[in-house]
Motif scaffolding. Structure first.
Motif, PDB file in Angstrom:
ATOM      1  N   HIS A  96       0.851  -1.192   0.000  1.00 49.95           N
ATOM      2  CA  HIS A  96       0.000   0.000   0.000  1.00 49.95           C
ATOM      3  C   HIS A  96       0.886   1.241   0.000  1.00 49.95           C
ATOM      4  CE1 HIS A  96      -2.859   3.050   1.560  1.00 49.95           C
ATOM      5  NE2 HIS A  96      -3.685   2.398   0.776  1.00 49.95           N
ATOM      6  N   TYR A 126       0.978   3.644   1.864  1.00 46.08           N
ATOM      7  CA  TYR A 126       1.363   4.163   3.182  1.00 46.08           C
ATOM      8  C   TYR A 126       2.566   3.423   3.776  1.00 46.08           C
ATOM      9  CZ  TYR A 126      -3.355   6.339   3.319  1.00 46.08           C
ATOM     10  OH  TYR A 126      -4.492   7.055   3.062  1.00 46.08           O
ATOM     11  N   ASP A 186      -3.966   1.322  -4.183  1.00 49.41           N
ATOM     12  CA  ASP A 186      -4.946   1.595  -3.131  1.00 49.41           C
ATOM     13  C   ASP A 186      -5.672   0.282  -2.818  1.00 49.41           C
ATOM     14  OD1 ASP A 186      -6.728   1.220  -5.231  1.00 49.41           O
ATOM     15  OD2 ASP A 186      -7.587   3.232  -5.153  1.00 49.41           O
ATOM     16  N   SER A 187      -6.626   0.349  -1.912  1.00 47.68           N
ATOM     17  CA  SER A 187      -7.263  -0.897  -1.458  1.00 47.68           C
ATOM     18  C   SER A 187      -7.956  -1.645  -2.595  1.00 47.68           C
ATOM     19  CB  SER A 187      -8.287  -0.603  -0.369  1.00 47.68           C
ATOM     20  OG  SER A 187      -7.691   0.130   0.652  1.00 47.68           O
ATOM     21  N   MET A 244      -6.237  -5.886   4.863  1.00 43.09           N
ATOM     22  CA  MET A 244      -5.871  -6.016   3.451  1.00 43.09           C
ATOM     23  C   MET A 244      -5.390  -7.445   3.167  1.00 43.09           C
ATOM     24  SD  MET A 244      -3.865  -2.426   2.852  1.00 43.09           S
ATOM     25  CE  MET A 244      -4.795  -0.884   2.787  1.00 43.09           C
ATOM     26  N   TYR A 263     -17.093  -0.410   4.315  1.00 45.75           N
ATOM     27  CA  TYR A 263     -15.789  -0.005   3.801  1.00 45.75           C
ATOM     28  C   TYR A 263     -14.860  -1.204   3.994  1.00 45.75           C
ATOM     29  CZ  TYR A 263     -11.953   3.469   3.271  1.00 45.75           C
ATOM     30  OH  TYR A 263     -10.883   4.197   2.839  1.00 45.75           O
ATOM     31  N   ASN A 314     -12.033  -1.422   4.936  1.00 46.73           N
ATOM     32  CA  ASN A 314     -11.246  -1.306   6.183  1.00 46.73           C
ATOM     33  C   ASN A 314     -12.058  -1.838   7.360  1.00 46.73           C
ATOM     34  OD1 ASN A 314     -10.238   0.532   4.224  1.00 46.73           O
ATOM     35  ND2 ASN A 314      -9.124   1.643   5.802  1.00 46.73           N
ATOM     36  N   SER A 335     -12.508   3.494  -1.016  1.00 48.26           N
ATOM     37  CA  SER A 335     -12.732   4.930  -1.241  1.00 48.26           C
ATOM     38  C   SER A 335     -12.839   5.251  -2.733  1.00 48.26           C
ATOM     39  CB  SER A 335     -11.615   5.743  -0.585  1.00 48.26           C
ATOM     40  OG  SER A 335     -10.367   5.224  -0.946  1.00 48.26           O
ATOM     41  N   HIS A 350      -6.624  10.090   9.924  1.00 48.29           N
ATOM     42  CA  HIS A 350      -7.332  11.097   9.116  1.00 48.29           C
ATOM     43  C   HIS A 350      -8.153  12.070   9.948  1.00 48.29           C
ATOM     44  CE1 HIS A 350      -6.089   8.303   5.959  1.00 48.29           C
ATOM     45  NE2 HIS A 350      -6.161   9.360   5.168  1.00 48.29           N
ATOM     46  N   HIS A 397      -8.125  12.867   1.488  1.00 44.12           N
ATOM     47  CA  HIS A 397      -8.754  11.535   1.441  1.00 44.12           C
ATOM     48  C   HIS A 397     -10.124  11.637   2.113  1.00 44.12           C
ATOM     49  CE1 HIS A 397      -9.339   7.235   2.143  1.00 44.12           C
ATOM     50  NE2 HIS A 397      -8.407   7.030   1.228  1.00 44.12           N
ATOM     51  N   GLU A 429     -11.593   9.937   4.180  1.00 43.64           N
ATOM     52  CA  GLU A 429     -11.655   9.557   5.598  1.00 43.64           C
ATOM     53  C   GLU A 429     -11.465  10.774   6.506  1.00 43.64           C
ATOM     54  OE1 GLU A 429      -8.964   6.343   6.593  1.00 43.64           O
ATOM     55  OE2 GLU A 429      -9.606   5.226   4.850  1.00 43.64           O
ATOM     56  N   SER A 461      -9.427   8.654  -3.331  1.00 46.20           N
ATOM     57  CA  SER A 461      -8.647   7.558  -2.739  1.00 46.20           C
ATOM     58  C   SER A 461      -7.160   7.872  -2.924  1.00 46.20           C
ATOM     59  CB  SER A 461      -8.977   6.257  -3.470  1.00 46.20           C
ATOM     60  OG  SER A 461      -8.408   6.294  -4.767  1.00 46.20           O
ATOM     61  N   THR A 462      -6.297   7.064  -2.345  1.00 43.37           N
ATOM     62  CA  THR A 462      -4.859   7.327  -2.495  1.00 43.37           C
ATOM     63  C   THR A 462      -4.455   7.334  -3.966  1.00 43.37           C
ATOM     64  OG1 THR A 462      -4.498   4.986  -2.042  1.00 43.37           O
ATOM     65  CG2 THR A 462      -4.096   6.515  -0.218  1.00 43.37           C
TER      66      THR A 462
HETATM   67  P1  13P Z   1      -7.183   3.732  -0.094  1.00 43.81           P
HETATM   68  O1  13P Z   1      -8.025   2.626  -0.570  1.00 43.81           O
HETATM   69  O2  13P Z   1      -7.648   5.073  -0.589  1.00 43.81           O
HETATM   70  O3  13P Z   1      -5.742   3.518  -0.400  1.00 43.81           O
HETATM   71  O4  13P Z   1      -7.333   3.860   1.489  1.00 43.81           O
HETATM   72  C1  13P Z   1      -6.802   2.925   2.364  1.00 43.81           C
HETATM   73  C2  13P Z   1      -6.664   3.430   3.729  1.00 43.81           C
HETATM   74  O5  13P Z   1      -6.413   2.714   4.642  1.00 43.81           O
HETATM   75  C3  13P Z   1      -6.841   4.833   3.954  1.00 43.81           C
HETATM   76  O6  13P Z   1      -6.593   5.101   5.276  1.00 43.81           O
END
Ligand code: 13P
Ligand code: SF4
Length: 335
Positions: free
Chosen positions: A46, A48, A62-63, A86, A134, A136, A151, A197, A220, A222, A236-237
Motif C-alpha cells: 500500500h 502508506y 490503493d485498497s 488487506m 468499507y 477497512n 474509497s 485522518h 482523502h 476519511e 482515494s490514495t
Molecule cells: P485507499 O483505498 O484510498 O488507499 O485507502 C486505504 C486506507 O487505509 C486509507 O486510510
C-alpha cells in the motif's frame, strides 16, 4: 518441526512478528528479490508503506487495486506489505494461496472501531437495510456485509443499490458523511473513524493555504467534513496520486497518510508536496499500523513463511461474496 521453525514460531507467538537476528552484512533488497523468485512470491504494497518497501514491491496501489491484484495473481505466495484487513481480503480472494503479513499487529483503528458482535446488534435494528462496509473492516465484519467498497468505488457501490432500499454504512462516519453528500442517499452510519485522518489541523491547513496560495489542497475522504470542505480534490490514495500527475499546479498540500508522497514525488519530481499538518507536533499523519512493517520483518517473513494469515472456511465462504460484489460493480464502472 525443525529447530529453526520452532524458534520462529515461539518468537511469533510472543510478538506478532519474527523478532530474530539478521546478519548485518546481508543486502536485504537482494535477499528479498532472491526469495521472491525462489518462492514464486509477489509483494503487494500500500502507498502508506515506508519508501524502501514501496520500492521493492511488485505492485503498489490503493485498497481496490490491491484487492484486484490479489484476486488475479498467479503467484504461489502473496506477501502483503499493508495492514491486517488487506491481507485478510487477499486470503478471502485467493484462499488456495499462502498469504503472509510481516507483522500481525499491523491492524487498523477504523477496523477496530467496529467490533462485529456490536455491529450484529446494530444491524438487527434495520432488518430491511442493505449493509455496505468499507473494506477497512475485519473479515468477520465482511460476513455481516452485503457489499464492500473502497474509497475509489464507494459512490458507484451506493448508486448501484435501488433508491427505495435503506442502507447501513460502516465503519467510517467521515466517508459515510461524504457519501451522503455525494449521492444524496440517507445512509445509517456506524460511528467509526480513522485516527490518522482525524488528526489534521484545520487552523494549520488554513495558514498553509495562505502561505501557498497557488497550492491545491487535496484530501482523502476519511478526513472530517470541515477538512473536506476546503479541498480542491477528494479521492482515494490512487485518485490523489493521479490528480497530482494530471493537474497543472506545481504545489499540493496533501491530507492523507504521508507515505503517499513518495510516489507523488517519483511521478512528478518537479512538483512540491506538503504533508497537511496534524493538530500537534507528533508524526501522527503516519499510520502507526502501516509503519510496523519494516524491511527486516519483510525479509524474515518471506524466509520463514510466517506470520501467515489463516481464516476459517466459514469466514471465507460467508465474507467473500461482499468483496466479489464490489469487484463486479467496479468492473462494470471501468475501475
Ligand atoms: P485507499 O483505498 O484510498 O488507499 O485507502 C486505504 C486506507 O487505509 C486509507 O486510510
Ligand atoms: Fe486504518 Fe487509518 Fe491506518 Fe488506513 S490510515 S490503515 S484507515 S488506521
Amino acid at each position: 518441526m525443525s529447530n529453526e521453525l520452532a524458534v520462529a514460531t515461539e518468537k511469533l507467538t510472543k510478538n506478532g512478528f519474527l523478532d530474530m537476528d539478521i546478519d548485518p552484512s546481508l543486502d536485504l533488497y537482494e535477499e528479498i528479490e532472491k526469495l521472491k523468485k525462489e518462492k514464486n512470491a509477489i509483494i503487494l504494497a500500500h502507498y502508506y508503506q515506508d519508501s524502501d518497501i514501496q520500492d521493492l514491491a511488485d505492485y503498489i496501489g490503493d485498497s481496490l487495486g490491491l484487492s484486484q491484484k490479489a484476486a488475479s495473481t498467479d503467484a504461489d505466495m502473496i506477501v502483503f506489505a499493508g495492514v491486517h484487513f488487506m491481507a485478510e481480503t487477499a486470503k478471502m480472494l485467493s484462499p488456495g494461496k499462502k498469504v503472509l503479513l510481516p507483522d500481525l499487529k499491523a491492524g487498523c483503528s477504523l477496523a477496530d472501531s467496529c467490533p462485529p458482535h456490536l455491529f450484529r446488534k446494530f444491524k438487527e435494528k434495520y432488518p430491511d437495510h442493505v449493509v455496505v462496509s468499507y473494506i477497512n473492516c475485519t473479515a468477520e465484519l465482511k460476513t455481516l456485509t452485503d457489499i464492500c467498497c473502497t474509497s475509489s468505488n464507494a459512490v458507484h457501490v451506493i448508486n448501484s443499490i435501488p433508491k427505495d432500499k435503506g442502507i447501513i454504512f460502516a465503519p467510517d462516519r467521515n466517508l459515510g458523511a461524504y457519501l451522503i453528500k455525494e449521492t444524496g442517499r440517507d445512509l445509517v452510519l456506524w460511528n467509526g473513524a480513522c485516527m490518522v485522518h482525524e488528526i489534521f489541523s484545520d487552523e494549520k491547513i488554513t495558514k498553509l493555504m495562505h502561505r501557498h496560495p497557488k497550492a491545491k489542497f487535496i484530501a482523502h475522504p476519511e478526513c472530517e467534513a470541515h477538512i473536506l470542505e476546503k479541498a480542491d480534490y477528494i479521492g482515494s490514495t490512487s485518485g490523489l496520486l493521479k490528480y497530482t500527475q494530471e493537474n497543472e499546479a506545481t504545489e499540493f498540500i496533501v491530507a492523507t497518510e504521508s507515505g503517499i508522497i513518495h510516489q507523488m514525488e517519483k511521478y512528478s519530481p518537479q512538483k512540491t508536496f506538503i504533508p497537511a499538518p496534524p493538530n500537534n507536533t507528533c508524526a501522527c499523519n503516519e499510520c502507526p499500523y502501516m509503519r510496523l512493517n519494516t524491511m527486516e520483518k519483510l525479509y524474515l517473513c518471506m524466509k520463514h513463511e510466517l506470520p501467515e494469515i489463516i481464516l476459517s472456511e466459514r469466514v471465507i465462504r460467508e465474507g467473500v461474496a461482499s468483496i466479489d460484489r464490489m469487484l463486479e460493480i467496479s468492473k462494470r464502472a471501468g475501475l
